[in-house]
Design a protein around this motif. Sequence first.
Motif, PDB file in Angstrom:
ATOM      1  N   ALA A  38       0.828  -1.211   0.000  1.00  0.00           N
ATOM      2  CA  ALA A  38       0.000   0.000   0.000  1.00  0.00           C
ATOM      3  C   ALA A  38       0.858   1.256   0.000  1.00  0.00           C
ATOM      4  O   ALA A  38       0.538   2.234  -0.680  1.00  0.00           O
ATOM      5  CB  ALA A  38      -0.933  -0.007   1.208  1.00  0.00           C
ATOM      6  N   PHE A  39       1.956   1.238   0.753  1.00  0.00           N
ATOM      7  CA  PHE A  39       2.860   2.396   0.762  1.00  0.00           C
ATOM      8  C   PHE A  39       3.477   2.605  -0.617  1.00  0.00           C
ATOM      9  O   PHE A  39       3.612   3.744  -1.076  1.00  0.00           O
ATOM     10  CB  PHE A  39       3.960   2.198   1.796  1.00  0.00           C
ATOM     11  N   ALA A  40       3.859   1.515  -1.275  1.00  0.00           N
ATOM     12  CA  ALA A  40       4.423   1.627  -2.622  1.00  0.00           C
ATOM     13  C   ALA A  40       3.391   2.172  -3.598  1.00  0.00           C
ATOM     14  O   ALA A  40       3.694   3.024  -4.449  1.00  0.00           O
ATOM     15  CB  ALA A  40       4.934   0.265  -3.089  1.00  0.00           C
ATOM     16  N   SER A  41       2.139   1.701  -3.462  1.00  0.00           N
ATOM     17  CA  SER A  41       1.074   2.198  -4.328  1.00  0.00           C
ATOM     18  C   SER A  41       0.811   3.673  -4.081  1.00  0.00           C
ATOM     19  O   SER A  41       0.610   4.445  -5.021  1.00  0.00           O
ATOM     20  CB  SER A  41      -0.201   1.381  -4.091  1.00  0.00           C
ATOM     21  N   SER A  42       0.819   4.070  -2.805  1.00  0.00           N
ATOM     22  CA  SER A  42       0.612   5.476  -2.474  1.00  0.00           C
ATOM     23  C   SER A  42       1.737   6.347  -3.007  1.00  0.00           C
ATOM     24  O   SER A  42       1.504   7.453  -3.505  1.00  0.00           O
ATOM     25  CB  SER A  42       0.490   5.636  -0.957  1.00  0.00           C
ATOM     26  N   THR A  43       2.959   5.842  -2.929  1.00  0.00           N
ATOM     27  CA  THR A  43       4.099   6.599  -3.449  1.00  0.00           C
ATOM     28  C   THR A  43       3.998   6.793  -4.951  1.00  0.00           C
ATOM     29  O   THR A  43       4.287   7.880  -5.470  1.00  0.00           O
ATOM     30  CB  THR A  43       5.407   5.877  -3.101  1.00  0.00           C
ATOM     31  N   ASN A  44       3.568   5.762  -5.664  1.00  0.00           N
ATOM     32  CA  ASN A  44       3.522   5.826  -7.122  1.00  0.00           C
ATOM     33  C   ASN A  44       2.293   6.563  -7.638  1.00  0.00           C
ATOM     34  O   ASN A  44       2.379   7.287  -8.640  1.00  0.00           O
ATOM     35  CB  ASN A  44       3.548   4.405  -7.704  1.00  0.00           C
ATOM     36  N   ASN A  45       1.154   6.387  -6.979  1.00  0.00           N
ATOM     37  CA  ASN A  45      -0.101   6.928  -7.490  1.00  0.00           C
ATOM     38  C   ASN A  45      -0.567   8.192  -6.785  1.00  0.00           C
ATOM     39  O   ASN A  45      -1.413   8.913  -7.336  1.00  0.00           O
ATOM     40  CB  ASN A  45      -1.213   5.875  -7.377  1.00  0.00           C
ATOM     41  N   VAL A  46      -0.080   8.446  -5.589  1.00  0.00           N
ATOM     42  CA  VAL A  46      -0.518   9.641  -4.855  1.00  0.00           C
ATOM     43  C   VAL A  46       0.671  10.588  -4.718  1.00  0.00           C
ATOM     44  O   VAL A  46       0.901  11.438  -5.560  1.00  0.00           O
ATOM     45  CB  VAL A  46      -1.098   9.259  -3.471  1.00  0.00           C
ATOM     46  N   THR A  47       1.439  10.452  -3.666  1.00  0.00           N
ATOM     47  CA  THR A  47       2.663  11.223  -3.452  1.00  0.00           C
ATOM     48  C   THR A  47       3.429  10.605  -2.300  1.00  0.00           C
ATOM     49  O   THR A  47       2.807  10.099  -1.349  1.00  0.00           O
ATOM     50  CB  THR A  47       2.352  12.702  -3.149  1.00  0.00           C
ATOM     51  N   PRO A  48       4.748  10.619  -2.338  1.00  0.00           N
ATOM     52  CA  PRO A  48       5.520  10.055  -1.216  1.00  0.00           C
ATOM     53  C   PRO A  48       5.233  10.746   0.113  1.00  0.00           C
ATOM     54  O   PRO A  48       5.378  10.134   1.173  1.00  0.00           O
ATOM     55  CB  PRO A  48       6.974  10.271  -1.650  1.00  0.00           C
ATOM     56  N   ARG A  49       4.832  12.015   0.090  1.00  0.00           N
ATOM     57  CA  ARG A  49       4.559  12.736   1.325  1.00  0.00           C
ATOM     58  C   ARG A  49       3.339  12.178   2.058  1.00  0.00           C
ATOM     59  O   ARG A  49       3.182  12.380   3.258  1.00  0.00           O
ATOM     60  CB  ARG A  49       4.329  14.219   1.032  1.00  0.00           C
ATOM     61  N   ALA A  50       2.469  11.457   1.339  1.00  0.00           N
ATOM     62  CA  ALA A  50       1.263  10.924   1.977  1.00  0.00           C
ATOM     63  C   ALA A  50       1.531   9.639   2.736  1.00  0.00           C
ATOM     64  O   ALA A  50       0.727   9.250   3.587  1.00  0.00           O
ATOM     65  CB  ALA A  50       0.182  10.684   0.923  1.00  0.00           C
ATOM     66  N   THR A  51       2.635   8.958   2.448  1.00  0.00           N
ATOM     67  CA  THR A  51       2.904   7.686   3.120  1.00  0.00           C
ATOM     68  C   THR A  51       3.157   7.879   4.614  1.00  0.00           C
ATOM     69  O   THR A  51       2.898   6.979   5.408  1.00  0.00           O
ATOM     70  CB  THR A  51       4.112   6.991   2.484  1.00  0.00           C
ATOM     71  N   ARG A  52       3.629   9.062   5.004  1.00  0.00           N
ATOM     72  CA  ARG A  52       3.842   9.318   6.428  1.00  0.00           C
ATOM     73  C   ARG A  52       2.535   9.320   7.195  1.00  0.00           C
ATOM     74  O   ARG A  52       2.469   8.881   8.350  1.00  0.00           O
ATOM     75  CB  ARG A  52       4.567  10.657   6.617  1.00  0.00           C
ATOM     76  N   LEU A  53       1.467   9.793   6.560  1.00  0.00           N
ATOM     77  CA  LEU A  53       0.160   9.761   7.203  1.00  0.00           C
ATOM     78  C   LEU A  53      -0.360   8.335   7.323  1.00  0.00           C
ATOM     79  O   LEU A  53      -1.008   7.969   8.310  1.00  0.00           O
ATOM     80  CB  LEU A  53      -0.837  10.616   6.408  1.00  0.00           C
ATOM     81  N   LEU A  54      -0.080   7.514   6.319  1.00  0.00           N
ATOM     82  CA  LEU A  54      -0.537   6.122   6.370  1.00  0.00           C
ATOM     83  C   LEU A  54       0.186   5.347   7.471  1.00  0.00           C
ATOM     84  O   LEU A  54      -0.426   4.585   8.218  1.00  0.00           O
ATOM     85  CB  LEU A  54      -0.304   5.450   5.017  1.00  0.00           C
ATOM     86  N   SER A  55       1.504   5.537   7.554  1.00  0.00           N
ATOM     87  CA  SER A  55       2.266   4.794   8.558  1.00  0.00           C
ATOM     88  C   SER A  55       1.950   5.247   9.976  1.00  0.00           C
ATOM     89  O   SER A  55       2.105   4.484  10.930  1.00  0.00           O
ATOM     90  CB  SER A  55       3.762   4.951   8.294  1.00  0.00           C
ATOM     91  N   ALA A  56       1.497   6.498  10.122  1.00  0.00           N
ATOM     92  CA  ALA A  56       1.165   7.019  11.450  1.00  0.00           C
ATOM     93  C   ALA A  56      -0.296   6.804  11.818  1.00  0.00           C
ATOM     94  O   ALA A  56      -0.713   7.213  12.898  1.00  0.00           O
ATOM     95  CB  ALA A  56       1.490   8.511  11.526  1.00  0.00           C
ATOM     96  N   ASP A  57      -1.068   6.145  10.949  1.00  0.00           N
ATOM     97  CA  ASP A  57      -2.487   5.950  11.212  1.00  0.00           C
ATOM     98  C   ASP A  57      -2.684   5.021  12.404  1.00  0.00           C
ATOM     99  O   ASP A  57      -2.061   3.956  12.502  1.00  0.00           O
ATOM    100  CB  ASP A  57      -3.166   5.359   9.977  1.00  0.00           C
ATOM    101  N   ALA A  58      -3.565   5.402  13.314  1.00  0.00           N
ATOM    102  CA  ALA A  58      -3.767   4.646  14.548  1.00  0.00           C
ATOM    103  C   ALA A  58      -4.379   3.274  14.285  1.00  0.00           C
ATOM    104  O   ALA A  58      -4.057   2.299  14.979  1.00  0.00           O
ATOM    105  CB  ALA A  58      -4.661   5.431  15.503  1.00  0.00           C
ATOM    106  N   THR A  59      -5.248   3.160  13.291  1.00  0.00           N
ATOM    107  CA  THR A  59      -5.876   1.871  13.005  1.00  0.00           C
ATOM    108  C   THR A  59      -4.849   0.837  12.575  1.00  0.00           C
ATOM    109  O   THR A  59      -4.849  -0.305  13.057  1.00  0.00           O
ATOM    110  CB  THR A  59      -6.947   2.031  11.913  1.00  0.00           C
ATOM    111  N   ALA A  60      -3.952   1.225  11.673  1.00  0.00           N
ATOM    112  CA  ALA A  60      -2.925   0.296  11.214  1.00  0.00           C
ATOM    113  C   ALA A  60      -1.970  -0.069  12.340  1.00  0.00           C
ATOM    114  O   ALA A  60      -1.607  -1.246  12.506  1.00  0.00           O
ATOM    115  CB  ALA A  60      -2.154   0.917  10.046  1.00  0.00           C
ATOM    116  N   GLN A  61      -1.565   0.911  13.123  1.00  0.00           N
ATOM    117  CA  GLN A  61      -0.635   0.633  14.217  1.00  0.00           C
ATOM    118  C   GLN A  61      -1.272  -0.257  15.277  1.00  0.00           C
ATOM    119  O   GLN A  61      -0.630  -1.188  15.778  1.00  0.00           O
ATOM    120  CB  GLN A  61      -0.162   1.947  14.832  1.00  0.00           C
ATOM    121  N   ASN A  62      -2.529   0.007  15.606  1.00  0.00           N
ATOM    122  CA  ASN A  62      -3.204  -0.826  16.607  1.00  0.00           C
ATOM    123  C   ASN A  62      -3.378  -2.259  16.121  1.00  0.00           C
ATOM    124  O   ASN A  62      -3.259  -3.209  16.898  1.00  0.00           O
ATOM    125  CB  ASN A  62      -4.566  -0.223  16.961  1.00  0.00           C
TER     126      ASN A  62
END
Length: 431
Positions: A79-103
Amino acid sequence: MFSRLQWLVLQLSRQMWLRATAFSLLGVVTALAAIVLKRFIPPEVTTQIGATAVGSLLNIIASSMLAVTIFSLSTMVAAFASSTNNVTPRATRLLSADATAQNALATFVGSFLFSVVGIIGLHTGLYGDSGRVILYAVTLGVLVIIVITLLRWIDYVLELGRVGPTSERVEKEATKSIRARYKLPYLGGAPLHEHSDATDKPGMPLTARKIGYVQYIDMGALQELAEESDLHVVVHLLPGELAGPGRPVASVTGTHDEETMRKLARAFNISSERSFDQDPRLGLCVMAEIASRALSAAVNDPGTAIEILSRGARVLAQWSSPYSDELDEDEEVRFPRIRVPGVKLDELFDDFFVAIARDGAATVEVAIQLQKVLHMLATVDQPRYRQAALQQSRSALARCENALSLPDDIQRVRAAAARVAQAAGGVSAIS
């Protein structure tokens, strides 16, 4: 506004390994607690509850949670690779910091370690009959937590890394940052006017220790040091701006020594990346990057750019109340010895619209949508909005006139731009 320690704790809490480690330790402690608490279980309870199945349950949890954890990590990496390629690398920090994924990941790892420790304790005979009862009850509770987490994780994975949900997260973060800065436009300090006396008589420049972006300014520490040494500090670079040699972060007036200057410099956190916390412009820049990538020849997705324009309009509307270089009467100056410049509305408009206008100039539907968004912003009862919208409208129209080849398309964009000018009340062009 929070202290530097609170800010560091906030940054640390967003690290995925921290939550996974905490849940893992909790799982180990929970498994070991049954050994300590077994003496409180009456002997007759052990004969009424068939706790002999706890070993089988722990084996199932251990084997399944290891597989689920590996699968979840691989899914997140994809998902991070897809976000980097299709959205922007700056958005992956929000995904990795998401509470749902971390929990979710923390729960899976913690459950695995809980079951492993429980299996070891069972085979070594540490629990006994009473301890097995406690372990059995705790295991049932862990199973309930696992099931709830899996159900939430399934719903989350379906949207992980997709353009729409990721754009929504960026919008929420940008809105949060804009609102926070609007409440404290000068970070709690005194306003620094564009033509202030402080700029005419600069003090000793305070240079950053390394080249990078200003992530955070500890206003409380600056105020405390300024009071101790009878200093006045003028901040020149706001969070999000690049600091380094030739670009001092602030200037200091008053009697000071090298040690005081070093302490003042430590109040400015400099990093290689920008942060959303005190930087209201970053969210708009990231959304503009998403739209620009969607408009590239490789992606060719003008629909996403049109959607981003609507999201950006909602974010920019958060700045729509009257805003000036003067503090409101009810606003408290928490740090009177520190003067801070305000965020300019023109800069917010530039961060968002310039890239989209450039990359969408040859796409008529994007150009028209951009003018519609500017028309809405121009109707805000605020002169700065009307001026900024008119300037962006004229700049975008000029780009379209050079990029579009069909006269009918150019005329449609001109008509949309004319409505912006009419909404702006005939404000003259800004030099």
